[in-house]
Every structure is written in structure tokens, then in C-alpha cells.
Design a protein around this motif. Structure first.
Motif: not given
Length: 467
Positions: A268-274, A404-408, A410-416
Motif C-alpha cells: 500500500m505504501t509503495m502503491g500510494q507513492q508510485l 520516503w524511499i519511493s518518493f525519492f 520516483i523523483g529521480m527516475l520519473f523524468p526518464f
């Protein structure tokens, strides 16, 4: 109860939402400050690549601080109590505000980085401890609605940050240091109001063995005529735990009795962020421009997205104890799947008809409403309900760390992802939403109006088999 939720919320998840949103407004002004500081210090202009790197550090170190805060939050809640941990957390916020406020007059951009890191720690601790406190003071029949205070204050923080960050207020060139240091005001508000409320009754009885203080706290929260039912519930849980000490996060991974609860928290936690909510915000400006909205008016339209999240958090708070958790969270994910599909088509055929950009615009708001009605609001509520007292702080540490790991990440990988897949990135998020919805449907029981011990029994068959 309502006032206690407000007192913990203003210095808790409000800080998280507020500090996520205010960093967007002064981007150009901070760039200018970095350039001027570098030139005066080294007598040469700042390299554009280095400027981008420094800005990325200022923006993203908040996530690293949040991760550290999540790792600290559970331990603080056990040692200092839920209320004590929240009060101590405000010292970190005030120190962060002082550092960010001093960065401009002293010409030290390093203070800005340190301040963002500290306010990240503050947000990580608040995000971990606030739901613990609210979940433990609430009666069964109101637990869902009160726990939604976490999301309501988070979205309220985002909206407040968007409003205060407007150039007419503190988003102008003169006031941006004041904007970044304004997070001390919620901290002072919590230091003023929270001491008037008791510590968590469950913490007082189960962790501290203080039955008298627990009874006093319950009378304050539930009234002298209604508190006995809650007292009996806490005593039953205390007897079942039989003096068991609060567990460390790594102990949960080896405890077969919480195996599926832990898997549920992770999914659920990773699902929410991703889930694609970050993609929606990334695409929002582009879609608003395609719909013909002037660039200088876009910040005001963006306020609509913050208002949408706030509105759905309030709606979810009113519905959660009536409809239950499962219907809302599964329904939220299914609606997000629908709007991912609509957005993929509308962005693909954006230039074909003049009305298509407006469909995209409508889909953005609908996606945000769906997210707030389900995953955005109920994920934290469920984490509080799936564990008994000895496991709950550790579960929040694990959930917060993953968040927080998922948040970070997705912030790094999302532009790619966006550059590679363009509008088809929403198909990836569609599949992710479908997986999480199916998992919750198959695994997670309804927790409405159930005690923590009753919910634990619901998972017993999954954890140990039929025997």
C-alpha cells in the motif's frame, strides 16, 4: 478529540505538505541567489550544470531528511511518548527555519541545504508519529474519520503553501527567505496548543503501565460516562500482549504473526507513492498551457489541484466510517485506472480536436479527486489499524521509510520514464493501480468498527494457515 487532532496536525503532516509545496514558488529567486553568492565568493559565474546540481540538492535533500525522520520517529514515540515526540520535533522545525532565514543575509547557500534537510527530518518524524497518536486516542466508531486528520492537514499544508507562495504574497523576490523560514509558525502553534492535551491513553497503560493517567486521558477524550468501554478494550489488548515490549522494525520481518500485515503495508505504501500522482503534477503545467491558459495564470489554476486534494480528504473523512476502508481505497484505485486510460487517449490525440486539451484538464482534476478519496487518505489509516500496540511504531517506521524511499526514487527516475514513454507512462501507472487494487481486494479485511485485537485475528488464518 477534534481539537486534539488539530493540535497534532498543525505541527505534523501540515509541515510535510507545506514544505513540499513552498519550494516551487521561489525557484528563480534561489537560482539568482546561488549565482550572486558564487560570483561574490569566487569571482566567477556559476556553471549552469553546477547550478542545476545545487538546486536539485536543495529540493531533494528534503526527501533524505524525511527518510532519516521516519527512521527516528518510531523510537522517539516509544521513548518520549507520542505527544512528547511531537513536541520535541518542533525544535527541529524552528532550527531549520532559522537556518533557511539566515542563508540570504549571510550569503551562505549551505544554510539553505542544511535547513531543508532538517525540515525534512521534522516532516518524517511528524508523518510517523501523528497517525500513531490520532489512531490511539480515537474510539472505534470514529477512528477512521479522526485518522483522516493526517491527510486533511497534509493537503491543507499543500494548499496553504501554494497560496502563500503566490508572487503577490511571499513568492516575490524580496520575501522568498521569509517564505522558506515560515515553517516555524506551525511549529510555534503546536508548542502552544498541544501541551493542553493528554498523552495517548494506550501508550500510558500498555507501554508505561500507568492506569490512573490512562483513565484520566480517556475521560478527557471520551467523556466521563463513555470512557469505560475504551478502557476495557485497552486492558484486553494489554492482557493479550502480556508485557510484550515494543518491537524493533527488523523484528517485524521475522515475526510470522504480522507477516501479511507487513506485506500489506509495503504494497500500500509503495502503491500510494508510485500510483502516478507525481506524473499528474508533472504534466499539469503542459496540459494547462495546451488548453490555452496563459503561463502567468497557471499558478492560480494549480491552486485548483491543491483545493481538489483538500476537498477529497475532507470528503473521505466524512465517508470512511460510513462506507468502510475497503470500498473507498479499492474504488479510488479503480477510478484512477479509468482516468489513466482517458489521459493516455487525450494526450495522444491532443492536437486532433480543439476540445481534447479540456478533456485532459478534466482528467487531471478527476485523477487527483480519486487519489484523495482512496489511496491518499486511507493508506495511513489502515497502517494504524493493522497492528497492535507493540508492533505499531515499528510498522510506521517501515511504512515511512518505504514511503520516503519511493518518493525519492520516483523523483529521480520519473523524468526518464516520461521522456522515454511520453503520454504512455500512464499505462505503467495503470498497471500498478490495478495490482494494488487486486491485492487489497484479495488480502485486506474491512477494519471498520473493529478493535485492534479483532483485526489481528482476521489476519491469523493468512499468517498461520487454517491450523
Amino acid at each position: 478529540l477534534f481539537l486534539a487532532v488539530c493540535a497534532v496536525g498543525i505541527g505534523g503532516t501540515f509541515q510535510y505538505g507545506y514544505n513540499v509545496s513552498i519550494i516551487n514558488a521561489p525557484t528563480q529567486h534561489v537560482h539568482k541567489f546561488l549565482n550572486e553568492t558564487w560570483t561574490s565568493r569566487y569571482d566567477k559565474e556559476l556553471n549552469p550544470d553546477l547550478l542545476t546540481f545545487l538546486w536539485s540538492v536543495i529540493a531533494s535533500i528534503f526527501s533524505l531528511g524525511g527518510l532519516c525522520g521516519a527512521l527516528m520517529g518510531g523510537s522517539m514515540a516509544i521513548r518520549l511518548g507520542r505527544k512528547g515526540a511531537l513536541l520535541m520535533n518542533n525544535i527541529i522545525a524552528i532550527l531549520a527555519s532559522i537556518l533557511m532565514g539566515l542563508s540570504y543575509p549571510t550569503g551562505l547557500f549551505e544554510l539553505l541545504i542544511a535547513g531543508r534537510f532538517l525540515i525534512g527530518i521534522n516532516s518524517g518524524i511528524g508523518f510517523c508519529v501523528q497517525p500513531l497518536y490520532i489512531g490511539e486516542i480515537a474510539p472505534k466508531h470514529l477512528r477512521g474519520g479522526l485518522a483522516m486528520g493526517t491527510s486533511i492537514f497534509l493537503t491543507g499544508g499543500i494548499l496553504t503553501g501554494q497560496i502563500i507562495g503566490l508572487r503577490e504574497l511571499l513568492g516575490g523576490e524580496k520575501y522568498w527567505p521569509l517564505l522558506l523560514s515560515s515553517s516555524c509558525f506551525p511549529a510555534f502553534a503546536q508548542l502552544l496548543f498541544l501541551p493542553w492535551f493528554p498523552e495517548s491513553p494506550r501508550y500510558l497503560l500498555i507501554d508505561k503501565g500507568d492506569e490512573l493517567s490512562c483513565a484520566k486521558a480517556l475521560k478527557r477524550f471520551h467523556g466521563s460516562s463513555e470512557y469505560r468501554r475504551e478502557m476495557e478494550d485497552i486492558q484486553r489488548e494489554s492482557s493479550a500482549l502480556d508485557g510484550e515490549k515494543p518491537k524493533k522494525p527488523w523484528q517485524l520481518f521475522t515475526d510470522r504473526g504480522v507477516r501479511w500485515q507487513l506485506i500489506t503495508v509495503i504494497v500500500m505504501t509503495m502503491g500510494q507513492q508510485l500510483s502516478g500522482i507525481n506524473a499528474i503534477y508533472f504534466y499539469a503545467t503542459y496540459i494547462f498551457e495546451a488548453a490555452g491558459i496563459l503561463a502567468e495564470k497557471i499558478p492560480y489554476v494549480t491552486l485548483g489541484t491543491g483545493a481538489c486534494e483538500c476537498l477529497t480528504a475532507l470528503s473521505c473523512g466524512l465517508l470512511i466510517d460510513y462506507m468502510g476502508r475497503r470500498y473507498l481505497i479499492i474504488g479510488g484505485y479503480l477510478l484512477m485506472i479509468l482516468w489513466c486510460t482517458v489521459l493516455t487517449f487525450s494526450l495522444t490525440y491532443q492536437d486532433l480536436y480543439s476540445w481534447v486539451p479540456y478533456v485532459s484538464m478534466m482528467s487531471i482534476f478527476a485523477f487527483i479527486l480519486s487519489f484523495g478519496l482512496g489511496p491518499g487518505g486511507i493508506t495511513n489509516t489502515l497502517i494504524a489499524e493493522l497492528f497492535v500496540q507493540s508492533s505499531r511504531p515499528a510498522a510506521y517506521m517501515i511504512g515511512g521509510t518505504l514511503s520516503w524511499i519511493s518518493f525519492f526514487t520516483i523523483g529521480m527516475l520519473f523524468p526518464f520514464i516520461v521522456n522515454g514513454l511520453k503520454q504512455y507512462c500512464f499505462l505503467v501507472f495503470l498497471l500498478e493501480c490495478a495490482f494494488v487494487a487486486a491485492f487489497i481486494f484479495l488480502v485486506v479485511p474491512e477494519t471498520k468498527n473493529k478493535s485492534f485485537l479483532e483485526i489481528k485475528k482476521e489476519f491469523h488464518k493468512l499468517n498461520f494457515g487454517r491450523n
